[in-house]
Motif scaffolding. Structure first.
Motif, PDB file in Angstrom:
ATOM      1  N   GLN A  36      38.859  37.648  51.664  1.00  0.00           N
ATOM      2  CA  GLN A  36      39.298  36.564  52.538  1.00  0.00           C
ATOM      3  C   GLN A  36      38.140  35.636  52.830  1.00  0.00           C
ATOM      4  O   GLN A  36      36.980  36.023  52.749  1.00  0.00           O
ATOM      5  CB  GLN A  36      39.862  37.123  53.846  1.00  0.00           C
ATOM      6  CG  GLN A  36      41.125  37.934  53.649  1.00  0.00           C
ATOM      7  CD  GLN A  36      41.621  38.537  54.957  1.00  0.00           C
ATOM      8  OE1 GLN A  36      40.916  38.583  55.945  1.00  0.00           O
ATOM      9  NE2 GLN A  36      42.856  39.023  54.941  1.00  0.00           N
ATOM     10  N   GLY A  37      38.476  34.408  53.197  1.00  0.00           N
ATOM     11  CA  GLY A  37      37.464  33.434  53.579  1.00  0.00           C
ATOM     12  C   GLY A  37      36.513  33.124  52.444  1.00  0.00           C
ATOM     13  O   GLY A  37      36.906  32.975  51.296  1.00  0.00           O
ATOM     14  N   LYS A  38      35.213  33.077  52.765  1.00  0.00           N
ATOM     15  CA  LYS A  38      34.237  32.719  51.733  1.00  0.00           C
ATOM     16  C   LYS A  38      33.994  33.855  50.747  1.00  0.00           C
ATOM     17  O   LYS A  38      33.406  33.648  49.693  1.00  0.00           O
ATOM     18  CB  LYS A  38      32.923  32.272  52.382  1.00  0.00           C
ATOM     19  CG  LYS A  38      32.248  33.325  53.212  1.00  0.00           C
ATOM     20  CD  LYS A  38      30.990  32.775  53.841  1.00  0.00           C
ATOM     21  CE  LYS A  38      30.334  33.852  54.714  1.00  0.00           C
ATOM     22  NZ  LYS A  38      29.132  33.371  55.343  1.00  0.00           N
ATOM     23  N   ASP A  39      34.454  35.069  51.061  1.00  0.00           N
ATOM     24  CA  ASP A  39      34.313  36.202  50.140  1.00  0.00           C
ATOM     25  C   ASP A  39      35.500  36.331  49.188  1.00  0.00           C
ATOM     26  O   ASP A  39      35.554  37.265  48.398  1.00  0.00           O
ATOM     27  CB  ASP A  39      34.176  37.509  50.932  1.00  0.00           C
ATOM     28  CG  ASP A  39      32.891  37.554  51.739  1.00  0.00           C
ATOM     29  OD1 ASP A  39      31.897  36.962  51.283  1.00  0.00           O
ATOM     30  OD2 ASP A  39      32.889  38.167  52.821  1.00  0.00           O
ATOM     31  N   GLU A  40      36.445  35.407  49.263  1.00  0.00           N
ATOM     32  CA  GLU A  40      37.651  35.510  48.440  1.00  0.00           C
ATOM     33  C   GLU A  40      37.343  35.241  46.969  1.00  0.00           C
ATOM     34  O   GLU A  40      36.637  34.302  46.625  1.00  0.00           O
ATOM     35  CB  GLU A  40      38.709  34.513  48.912  1.00  0.00           C
ATOM     36  CG  GLU A  40      40.008  34.623  48.116  1.00  0.00           C
ATOM     37  CD  GLU A  40      41.029  33.577  48.493  1.00  0.00           C
ATOM     38  OE1 GLU A  40      42.086  33.962  48.997  1.00  0.00           O
ATOM     39  OE2 GLU A  40      40.743  32.377  48.294  1.00  0.00           O
ATOM     40  N   GLU A  41      37.862  36.119  46.107  1.00  0.00           N
ATOM     41  CA  GLU A  41      37.851  35.900  44.658  1.00  0.00           C
ATOM     42  C   GLU A  41      39.259  35.471  44.291  1.00  0.00           C
ATOM     43  O   GLU A  41      40.218  36.137  44.656  1.00  0.00           O
ATOM     44  CB  GLU A  41      37.573  37.200  43.905  1.00  0.00           C
ATOM     45  CG  GLU A  41      36.234  37.826  44.068  1.00  0.00           C
ATOM     46  CD  GLU A  41      36.204  39.136  43.299  1.00  0.00           C
ATOM     47  OE1 GLU A  41      36.053  39.098  42.063  1.00  0.00           O
ATOM     48  OE2 GLU A  41      36.369  40.186  43.936  1.00  0.00           O
ATOM     49  N   ARG A  42      39.395  34.395  43.561  1.00  0.00           N
ATOM     50  CA  ARG A  42      40.725  33.907  43.178  1.00  0.00           C
ATOM     51  C   ARG A  42      40.683  33.544  41.704  1.00  0.00           C
ATOM     52  O   ARG A  42      39.759  32.907  41.233  1.00  0.00           O
ATOM     53  CB  ARG A  42      41.097  32.700  44.019  1.00  0.00           C
ATOM     54  CG  ARG A  42      42.455  32.090  43.682  1.00  0.00           C
ATOM     55  CD  ARG A  42      42.811  30.991  44.672  1.00  0.00           C
ATOM     56  NE  ARG A  42      43.193  31.553  45.946  1.00  0.00           N
ATOM     57  CZ  ARG A  42      44.446  31.854  46.278  1.00  0.00           C
ATOM     58  NH1 ARG A  42      45.434  31.641  45.422  1.00  0.00           N
ATOM     59  NH2 ARG A  42      44.738  32.347  47.456  1.00  0.00           N
TER      60      ARG A  42
END
Length: 199
Positions: free
Chosen positions: A185-191
């Motif tokens: 989530q947030g800035k740690d999200e991998e998409r």
């Protein structure tokens, strides 16, 4: 009568044998722990999303080639507007092994406090002998499915048909699918998003 004491060599042999027995007894445990750590590391690396997407693409393509008559996408949103879609694919693939035909279902199961044995993530179910219209994906539980990738927080599916994207779809074999997976989530999200094109 004189008592005979153990010699140093005898004591060393006993210690060596005890160590050997302990090592042999603990070897399976060490091996199992190592496999768990390696699996968790493989799931945690950046390539895990790519491998999961490739698996979904191959799985859906195999089902669609053999049953190009039904595909369904339900558009859902979880808390915060996160993609929480459900993908249904009719599959006759098991018929090759004289098994009943059925449907593939992909969706996220987020687990919960009363279901600690079910890790949150993307799951896959194969439901033999079921009618696509009668499947209630909300009732499917991770315990009865196959965990594709743990920790998935978003699963988005769009159908490409005549150069248009559809968030909801039910019908024949489309031109392609756009599948999105995200973890964190947030800035740690991998998409990661991938487009699968079908002939």
């Amino acid at each position: 009568m004189a008592r005979r004491a153990f010699t140093l060599v005898e004591i060393l042999i006993v210690v060596l044998l005890a160590g050997l027995v302990t090592t042999l007894a603990l070897a399976p445990v060490v091996f199992a722990v190592r496999r768990v750590v390696e699996t968790q590391a493989a799931d945690a690396d950046a390539g895990a999303l790519e491998r999961a997407l490739a698996f979904i693409g191959r799985d859906v393509a195999a089902a669609l080639r053999l049953a190009p008559f039904a595909l369904k996408v339900e558009d859902h949103r979880a808390l915060g507007g996160v993609e929480d879609d459900v993908l249904f694919v009719a599959s006759t693939a098991p018929a090759k092994q004289n098994l009943p035909v059925g449907n593939l279902v992909y969706r996220i199961d987020r687990g919960g406090p009363l279901r600690e044995d079910t890790p949150p993530g993307l799951y896959r179910w194969f439901l033999p002998g079921t009618d696509l219209e009668k499947i209630d994906a909300a009732k499917l539980r991770g315990e009865t499915g196959q965990l594709v990738l743990p920790g998935v927080t978003a699963f988005g599916v769009e159908v490409v048909d005549r150069s248009e994207r559809h968030k909801e779809y039910e019908g024949d074999l489309p031109v392609g699918l756009v599948v999105t997976l995200a973890r964190g989530q947030g800035k740690d999200e991998e998409r990661l998003e991938h487009v699968f094109v079908y002939p």
